[in-house]
Write an enzyme that holds these catalytic residues in place. Structure first.
Site, PDB file in Angstrom:
ATOM      1  N   GLY A  66       0.818  -1.211   0.000  1.00  0.00           N
ATOM      2  CA  GLY A  66       0.000   0.000   0.000  1.00  0.00           C
ATOM      3  C   GLY A  66       0.843   1.248   0.000  1.00  0.00           C
ATOM      4  O   GLY A  66       2.051   1.200   0.234  1.00  0.00           O
TER       5      GLY A  66
ATOM      6  N   GLU B 153      -1.218   2.860   6.489  1.00  0.00           N
ATOM      7  CA  GLU B 153      -1.299   3.879   5.434  1.00  0.00           C
ATOM      8  C   GLU B 153      -2.121   5.084   5.882  1.00  0.00           C
ATOM      9  O   GLU B 153      -1.796   6.218   5.552  1.00  0.00           O
ATOM     10  CB  GLU B 153      -1.878   3.276   4.145  1.00  0.00           C
ATOM     11  CG  GLU B 153      -1.005   2.190   3.503  1.00  0.00           C
ATOM     12  CD  GLU B 153       0.439   2.621   3.278  1.00  0.00           C
ATOM     13  OE1 GLU B 153       0.690   3.836   3.137  1.00  0.00           O
ATOM     14  OE2 GLU B 153       1.320   1.737   3.267  1.00  0.00           O
TER      15      GLU B 153
ATOM     16  N   HIS C  11       0.066   7.324   7.756  1.00  0.00           N
ATOM     17  CA  HIS C  11       0.802   8.257   6.883  1.00  0.00           C
ATOM     18  C   HIS C  11      -0.103   9.395   6.424  1.00  0.00           C
ATOM     19  O   HIS C  11       0.288  10.559   6.406  1.00  0.00           O
ATOM     20  CB  HIS C  11       1.310   7.532   5.622  1.00  0.00           C
ATOM     21  CG  HIS C  11       2.484   6.626   5.850  1.00  0.00           C
ATOM     22  ND1 HIS C  11       3.598   7.009   6.554  1.00  0.00           N
ATOM     23  CD2 HIS C  11       2.720   5.350   5.425  1.00  0.00           C
ATOM     24  CE1 HIS C  11       4.480   6.009   6.559  1.00  0.00           C
ATOM     25  NE2 HIS C  11       3.961   4.984   5.891  1.00  0.00           N
TER      26      HIS C  11
ATOM     27  N   TRP D 189      11.404   4.452  11.977  1.00  0.00           N
ATOM     28  CA  TRP D 189      12.856   4.601  11.847  1.00  0.00           C
ATOM     29  C   TRP D 189      13.236   5.947  11.221  1.00  0.00           C
ATOM     30  O   TRP D 189      14.413   6.240  11.061  1.00  0.00           O
ATOM     31  CB  TRP D 189      13.464   3.433  11.065  1.00  0.00           C
ATOM     32  CG  TRP D 189      12.927   3.248   9.662  1.00  0.00           C
ATOM     33  CD1 TRP D 189      13.476   3.741   8.524  1.00  0.00           C
ATOM     34  CD2 TRP D 189      11.763   2.527   9.269  1.00  0.00           C
ATOM     35  NE1 TRP D 189      12.714   3.384   7.438  1.00  0.00           N
ATOM     36  CE2 TRP D 189      11.655   2.625   7.870  1.00  0.00           C
ATOM     37  CE3 TRP D 189      10.784   1.796   9.968  1.00  0.00           C
ATOM     38  CZ2 TRP D 189      10.613   2.031   7.149  1.00  0.00           C
ATOM     39  CZ3 TRP D 189       9.763   1.204   9.255  1.00  0.00           C
ATOM     40  CH2 TRP D 189       9.678   1.324   7.859  1.00  0.00           C
TER      41      TRP D 189
ATOM     42  N   ASP E 115      11.398   9.863  13.569  1.00  0.00           N
ATOM     43  CA  ASP E 115      10.051   9.993  13.006  1.00  0.00           C
ATOM     44  C   ASP E 115       9.325  11.220  13.551  1.00  0.00           C
ATOM     45  O   ASP E 115       8.116  11.343  13.401  1.00  0.00           O
ATOM     46  CB  ASP E 115       9.237   8.731  13.299  1.00  0.00           C
ATOM     47  CG  ASP E 115       9.091   8.470  14.789  1.00  0.00           C
ATOM     48  OD1 ASP E 115       9.706   9.222  15.591  1.00  0.00           O
ATOM     49  OD2 ASP E 115       8.370   7.535  15.164  1.00  0.00           O
TER      50      ASP E 115
ATOM     51  N   VAL F 149       8.678  11.901  16.436  1.00  0.00           N
ATOM     52  CA  VAL F 149       7.823  11.534  17.567  1.00  0.00           C
ATOM     53  C   VAL F 149       8.739  11.139  18.720  1.00  0.00           C
ATOM     54  O   VAL F 149       9.600  10.263  18.558  1.00  0.00           O
ATOM     55  CB  VAL F 149       6.884  10.362  17.212  1.00  0.00           C
ATOM     56  CG1 VAL F 149       6.120   9.889  18.439  1.00  0.00           C
ATOM     57  CG2 VAL F 149       5.917  10.777  16.103  1.00  0.00           C
TER      58      VAL F 149
ATOM     59  N   THR G  28       8.426   7.265  20.414  1.00  0.00           N
ATOM     60  CA  THR G  28       8.747   6.046  19.668  1.00  0.00           C
ATOM     61  C   THR G  28      10.260   5.887  19.686  1.00  0.00           C
ATOM     62  O   THR G  28      10.986   6.781  19.261  1.00  0.00           O
ATOM     63  CB  THR G  28       8.265   6.147  18.205  1.00  0.00           C
ATOM     64  OG1 THR G  28       8.771   7.348  17.638  1.00  0.00           O
ATOM     65  CG2 THR G  28       6.757   6.138  18.124  1.00  0.00           C
TER      66      THR G  28
ATOM     67  N   ASP H 281       1.136  -8.272  10.465  1.00  0.00           N
ATOM     68  CA  ASP H 281      -0.090  -7.717  11.043  1.00  0.00           C
ATOM     69  C   ASP H 281      -0.315  -8.173  12.484  1.00  0.00           C
ATOM     70  O   ASP H 281      -0.738  -7.387  13.331  1.00  0.00           O
ATOM     71  CB  ASP H 281      -1.310  -8.126  10.195  1.00  0.00           C
ATOM     72  CG  ASP H 281      -1.581  -7.102   9.089  1.00  0.00           C
ATOM     73  OD1 ASP H 281      -0.665  -6.307   8.774  1.00  0.00           O
ATOM     74  OD2 ASP H 281      -2.705  -7.105   8.542  1.00  0.00           O
TER      75      ASP H 281
HETATM   76 CA   LIG Z   1      11.051   8.471  17.703  1.00  0.00          CA
HETATM   77 ZN   LIG Z   2       4.618   3.192   5.379  1.00  0.00          ZN
END
Ligand SMILES: [Ca+2]
Ligand SMILES: [Zn+2]
Ligand SMILES: [Ca+2]
Ligand SMILES: [Ca+2]
Ligand SMILES: [Ca+2]
Length: 730
Positions: free
Chosen positions: A202, A243, A246, A254, A271, A273, A276, A312
């Site tokens: 995706g 997705e 995003h 990463w 990222d 964030v 994380t 998943d």
């Molecule tokens: Ca992070």
């Molecule tokens: Zn992705």
């Protein structure tokens, strides 16, 4: 935060990348969103600056919204699923069940109501987040019409390309998106590939990046939903969760987005964030791994994060830091706020009538009198049997009516209303229709129950008197129209004869062998807003031989801009013949051959833009001439009997008749008249002169003398005639 890459790590990164790329070539790659983003930046640098503006806004928003754990307001994002199915691969036409399973999975994951929250490692429990975002299938299309929220488009393509976005437009074998400021577009197709030929599960378009018509997410059908055609390891709907992450501005954990040229993802890229942990690259499968030690505290890689590449069944969380990013663009002021601040487009009630469009009036050129055609949409899940209707022109007093029928859910019907008159001065008008009480109960959604259109009436016609003597300007002059369906002989200017002057209009019948042919001309539009409008004209006509079938001249009037015409006057035979004897040569009238006719336009008064038409129906006679057409305001104190006749007072009873029939009508002045009865072949079977009285009139017709059959009974008063059909039976 992005970190500068350190030189000593380059070799290590390059090696690991080579390894990964080789590994990926043999496997399926979860996502191409970052790659797609880079492609968009290359295509147009504005895509980057647009996203950077969103990012700057996001960082600012985060500074003032440190605690997002419980926002209180749960947002619901309407989704439209575009199933682009490959005709040779039936399972790509995914079922509704599979689609619903995906929407459920999204809501569960974003609400942290997923069944596998127990698999979240203890070290990450403090940062897990309920995003307070849900998803629903849209049940209104962009125009407000009921929809399943699923479009299905067949294609012969098997593989769709990330950078060309071919799945996102019908022209390239995909399906066009819906307005992305109102819908999350979710395309589902057989297979997705990047430019290197890798198979992709995706990809998404980040907020404010790329063309709006491509905004949304694309998912391969075998990674879509939790049932149907999903394949193992991609069977929990988390490709879409990833997705949509995003699409709501989340970056892979990463940190691979928007890196400076030459920079590769590593333990030194992030990222954006805080909660994380660092990670050097995507994780596959379901490992427990700690790829980056350059952090404190040093956590394992958060392979359970939906924004990693794990299988998943290993994914189960978003973090509070990710929630900040997503909420930032969904809250008021954010680029995706329009999706969650619009009226509900997912809910469906049982009783829901909608006024979404009005068929007529529409646009310009509407006559002063028009017949509204309204569309009634059943947006409800139940059959619609009844609805109240109110409508008005120019916000005037509403007219009430109702509709009774049987309209299945999500279907619509057109309703024609009685003609309306735009008597308000001006050319631009409005027409409003409002529905209420579907099936006699309250409407589920009253927001769509009313519709207003504006429309322009044609400018009113010429003021009376309107006169034409054809001495100047030729024929047909501006505003006149000749209608000549046979493209042969028709009305034309005649130079050399006229009732007045030396010009007139004629039709050269003498060599026009086309019995039954119709030729017409219309006058420029006139304003019949008079108490007693009238038409006069002069006419001349001869037969060629006594055996001729006479031609017919009829005057018709349109009150709806020429869409329909009503007969106002019709003459043939002795009423039309103005030359004493038949003339075999081409007839040219002498001054004594002209006859005046006066036609009441009483029935059409008030029409601001009336079209008056002259029609010849060809017999076999000689030339027909017309001159000195004059439309004028008649005497306002005398309403002639003929007007009353045309107003519809003539009655024949009994009909069918046996031995006799009574003709009744109302006259409004004393005048001589005549009753004629014709057989179907046009033969006069009975004729009688009558004296018309002011008031009620009745005459007995001797039907016993006539053979059984259909007859035309013609009443003539002055120069007006009314004809009705009479059946005689035994
Ligand atoms: Ca992070
Ligand atoms: Zn992705
Ligand atoms: Ca670590
Ligand atoms: Ca409604
Ligand atoms: Ca003339």
């Amino acid at each position: 935060m992005k970190l500068k890459i350190m030189p000593q790590t380059v070799a290590c990164i390059v090696l690991s990348l080579l390894f990964l790329y080789r590994a990926n070539a043999q496997t399926v790659q979860r996502c191409a969103s970052t790659e797609y983003s880079a492609h968009l930046y290359q295509q147009d640098p504005r895509n980057r600056t647009n996203w950077e503006a969103v990012e700057a806004y996001t960082q600012k928003w985060i500074k003032t919204h440190r605690d997002v754990k419980s926002m209180g307001e749960v947002y619901t994002i309407p989704v439209v699923v575009h199933v682009v199915y490959t005709e040779d691969i039936p399972e790509t036409n995914v079922s509704e069940e599979q689609i619903y399973s995906q929407i459920e999975a999204l809501t569960e994951d974003f609400r942290r109501m997923n069944a596998d929250t127990n698999l979240t490692p203890d070290e990450f429990l403090p940062v897990t987040a309920d995003i307070e975002v849900e998803f629903c299938i849209a049940h209104k299309d962009p125009e407000g019409y009921p929809t399943t929220g699923i479009t299905r488009t067949p294609t012969d393509k098997e593989v769709f390309n990330v950078s060309s976005n071919d799945v996102k437009s019908f022209a390239s074998g995909g399906a066009d998106g819906w307005p992305s400021n109102r819908y999350l577009n979710m395309w589902v197709c057989n297979s997705i590939s990047n430019d290197d030929g890798d198979e992709i599960l995706g990809y998404a378009q980040f907020p404010a990046e790329g063309p709006v018509q491509y905004d949304g997410v694309v998912i391969a059908h075998y990674a879509f939903g939790r049932t149907g055609s999903v394949s193992p390891i991609h069977d929990k709907g988390r490709t879409a969760t990833h997705e949509v992450g995003h699409w709501l501005n989340l970056i892979h954990i990463w940190g691979d987005k928007d890196l400076p040229l030459g920079t590769e993802p590593s333990c030194f890229t992030d990222d954006l964030v805080a909660d994380t942990p660092l990670s050097d690259e995507a994780n596959f499968g379901c490992p427990t791994t700690n790829s980056c030690a350059n952090e404190s505290p040093d956590y394992n890689d958060m392979i359970q994060n939906y924004m990693d590449y794990s299988n998943d069944n290993c994914l189960n969380l978003f973090t509070l830091g990710q929630k900040q990013r997503m909420r930032a663009i969904l809250e008021p002021g954010g680029v995706r706020n329009s999706l969650v601040s619009q009226p509900d487009i997912c809910g469906v009630g049982e009783n829901d009538a909608s006024a979404l469009s009005i068929i007529a009036p529409y646009g310009t050129g509407i006559c002063t009198t028009f017949e509204p055609v309204i569309e009634l949409v059943n947006s409800g899940s139940g059959t619609l049997y009844y609805v109240d209707i109110q409508y008005s022109v120019d916000n005037g007093a509403p007219i009430s009516t109702y509709w009774i029928g049987e309209l299945p859910p999500f279907e619509w019907v057109n309703i024609t209303l009685p003609p309306l008159n735009t008597i308000t001065p001006g050319i631009i008008h409005s027409f409003t229709v409002t529905y209420s009480n579907p099936n006699g109960v309250a409407d589920f959604n009253i927001a769509d129950n009313s519709k207003t259109v504006s429309f322009a009436t044609v400018p009113k016609g010429a003021d009376l008197p309107f006169a034409a003597g054809f001495e100047t300007g030729g024929f047909p002059a501006t505003g006149w129209q000749v209608i000549n369906p046979g493209s042969n002989t028709t009305f034309a200017l005649y130079s050399g004869a006229g009732n007045s002057g030396s010009f007139s209009v004629y039709i050269e019948n003498v060599n026009y062998n086309a019995t039954g042919a119709v030729d017409e001309f219309t006058l420029p539009r006139v304003d019949l807003d008079e108490v007693n409008p009238k038409l006069e004209f002069y006419q001349a006509y001869a037969l060629k031989t006594a055996a001729d079938v006479p031609d017919t001249l009829e005057i018709l009037v349109s009150t709806d801009c020429g869409t329909t015409f009503t007969s106002a006057y019709k003459i043939t035979n002795e009423q039309l013949i103005t030359a004493l004897n038949p003339i075999s040569a081409s007839f040219v009238p002498a001054s004594t051959n002209w006859r005046r006719h006066e036609v009441s336009l009483w029935d059409f008064k008030g029409t601001r833009s009336a079209v008056i038409k002259f029609r010849q129906v060809r017999g076999t006679g000689n030339n027909l001439f017309i001159d000195d057409i004059n439309v004028f305001a008649g005497n306002t104190s005398v309403i002639p009997a003929a007007n009353t006749l045309l107003a519809g007072s003539m009655r024949l009873a009994p009909n069918p008749a046996n031995n006799h029939a009574i003709l009744r009508f109302t006259g409004s002045q004393t005048a001589p008249g005549q009753v004629s009865v014709f057989s179907l072949s046009g033969q006069v079977v009975w004729q009688n002169a009558i004296q018309v009285n002011n008031g009620e009139n009745s005459f007995q017709l001797p039907a016993a003398q006539w053979l059984p059959g259909i007859y035309a009974v013609r009443l003539t008063v002055g120069n007006q005639t009314v004809t009705q059909k009479l059946s005689v039976v035994r």
